[in-house]
Scaffold this active site. Structure first.
Site: not given
Ligand code: GLC
Length: 539
Positions: A35, A104, A205, A260, A330-331
């Site tokens: 949190d 984000d 994103d 991204e 995180h991906d």
């Molecule tokens: C980006 C995020 C990922 C998400 C995808 C769809 O790649 O980093 O975690 O699943 O977008 O939003």
């Protein structure tokens, strides 16, 4: 961009706060107690590490189909993370410690539980209908409008009533229709509301996927029987128009944007970050992350080969685009596990964690540290599909075990190698505490690297050149400005390798082996070193 400017950082006239920054990525559900209060409690830790900003993965209300990347309210905070007051306190407490806050923004799609989508489905005449992408009618409704596949499995088209809507990731994440100007204005106004709360920037994103080609043509099908249209979408010139408009809508705020850049090639990334008109301040490229992937199929056990990694990094380092640098997020499975695959003694693992850090942090671009990386965390492991949280891996598990392509055990092995859940296990704070007390820990090495970036102009602005050692297992390069030079060499193997020190590099800057290389010209297993040279003045 002019040839002479290539390989240098964004050459704007006024320096921007983020140009010599190091940014720390927080995945809230796995950071501290899951949190915002937990994040606040670790701000002193982050200040001690020395980072300039944090990037917070989504904190918005969400049904959690894609761990928060399916947003149902762009203006809220999910109750599991806390309240809007907690968020404001986080921004304030971070700023007190000179840490900026980047959030984000997921502008390509919403959750299918977003009120806009509910309204769009309930009433085909509602103005919200045009916020999403609809194709097909009763007559031709038996088949999806084209052969595009969703990133997380199945068709990219799902039926709602008589028509199909586009969900490039999953049916739970309907794509927004950026061709609709009312939608664009809503998104910009929402971004401004977050800026008014004091946030310092956005990680955008999958931003290169927002501009869809209107005709939705079929593409060549891949291994899954579906076509991955990302490259085609990213190349759509409308992307520039939308980003220009977005940038103008945010004018007046001193912020940073990190896009991204899914499926963007160097040419596109270069144009998007062109210093004469930066539509994005920097991009994350994924070419280095794709080395052990498949062209169209992720679930294989290919490893990252160092020659390919060197080549891809050199290509982006010497290209023009302004870059966010990362080994982890995180991906992605954690780079330490991804490259070692568990084959090293614990002491050597720590040494290799530092080598990876040294290799990346002295490159051109803005380094991002993914939570836990600074203490050398490895991949989490999962025993069975019931332990997984990630929609992508869960769908893949069922799809490929049902079709008989893999056994359950094989599929779990691949998920433990490549799946996104591997990097989403909680940060080990006991481990962090131990490192804080210990000289020579991975944590203290990251702290040193951050200090080097803050101190040396050549780390920020130096031109990058690959340094060919003729050794398959060494990653070496130089950086150079008119005044300074840097030589970085990293041994990616456990074998000792002799590597003559290039002339003039007399000042050792950092080492993960008590400066041994600078004394001997020999790199021990997994040793890294950076040496510095001031250029003689030409006065
Ligand atoms: C980006 C995020 C990922 C998400 C995808 C769809 O790649 O980093 O975690 O699943 O977008 O939003």
């Amino acid at each position: 961009m002019a040839e002479s400017e290539k390989g240098t950082l964004n050459t704007r006239k006024t320096p921007q706060w983020w140009e010599n920054a190091v940014i720390y990525q927080i995945y809230p559900q796995a950071f501290c107690n899951g949190d915002i209060a937990g994040i606040i409690s670790k701000l002193d830790y982050l200040a001690n590490l020395g980072v300039d900003a944090v990037w917070l993965c989504p904190l918005y209300p969400s049904p959690g189909r894609d761990n928060g990347y399916d947003i149902s309210d762009y203006d809220g905070i999910a109750p599991k993370f806390g309240t809007m007051d907690d968020f404001k306190r986080l921004v304030k407490e971070a700023h007190v410690r000179n840490i900026r806050v980047i959030i984000d923004l997921v502008l390509n799609h919403t959750s299918n539980q977003h009120p806009w989508f509910s309204e769009a489905c309930a009433d085909a005449n509602s103005p919200k209908r045009g916020y999403y992408i609809w194709r097909g009618g009763q007559k031709n409704g038996a088949k999806p409008p084209n052969n595009w596949g969703a990133l997380f499995g199945g068709s990219a088209w799902s039926k709602a009533g008589e028509q199909y809507y586009l969900g490039l990731f999953s049916p739970y994440q309907p794509d927004l229709n950026w061709a609709n100007s009312a939608l664009r204005r809503e998104l910009y106004a929402m971004a401004r509301r977050w800026l008014a709360l004091g946030v310092d920037g956005f990680r955008l994103d999958v931003i290169t996927l927002i501009a869809k080609p209107g005709d939705f043509p079929d593409g060549e099908t891949g291994e899954n029987g579906y076509y991955d249209p990302r490259g085609r979408i990213a190349a759509n010139p409308l992307l520039f128009e939308y980003l220009r408009e977005f940038r103008q809508a945010l004018a007046g705020y001193d912020i940073v944007t990190v896009g991204e850049a899914s499926a963007a090639d160097l040419e596109l990334a270069d144009k998007l970050t062109d210093p004469s008109e930066p539509l994005l301040d920097m991009v994350f490229s994924f070419e280095h992350m794709d080395i052990d992937g498949g062209e169209t199929f992720k679930w294989n056990d290919r490893a990252i080969a160092l020659p390919a990694l060197r080549r891809v990094m050199a290509k982006w380092q010497t290209g023009g685009a302004a870059l966010g640098l990362f080994w982890n997020n995180h991906d992605q499975p954690r780079m330490l596990s991804r490259m070692l695959r568990g084959e090293a003694a614990p002491g050597l693992k720590e040494r290799f964690a530092k080598t990876l850090a040294c290799c990346l942090h002295l490159m051109r671009g803005v380094p991002f540290i993914y939570q836990g990386e600074e203490i050398g965390m490895e991949n989490g492991r999962f025993g069975g599909v019931e332990e997984l949280r990630d929609v992508e891996a869960i769908n893949a598990f069922y799809e490929h075990t049902k079709s008989g392509r893999f056994t359950e055990a094989e599929m779990m092995r691949l998920i433990n190698l490549k799946g996104r859940d591997t990097a989403r296990t909680p940060v080990d704070w006991g481990f962090a505490e131990e490192q804080l007390q210990r000289d020579g820990s991975v944590f203290s090495f990251y702290r040193e690297l951050i200090q080097l970036r803050h101190k040396y102009d050549v780390v920020v602005n130096g031109r990058y050149a690959p340094y060919d050692t003729g050794e398959g297992n060494i990653f070496a390069y130089t950086r150079e400005t008119d005044e300074e030079q840097l030589f970085v060499c990293c041994n990616f193997s456990e074998e000792e390798i002799a590597l003559p020190i290039p002339n003039g590099f007399a000042v050792p800057l950092i080492s993960n082996n008590s400066g041994r290389y600078a004394q001997t010209g020999v790199l021990a297993g997994f040793e890294c070193a950076a040496l510095y040279a001031a250029k003689p003045s030409v006065a």
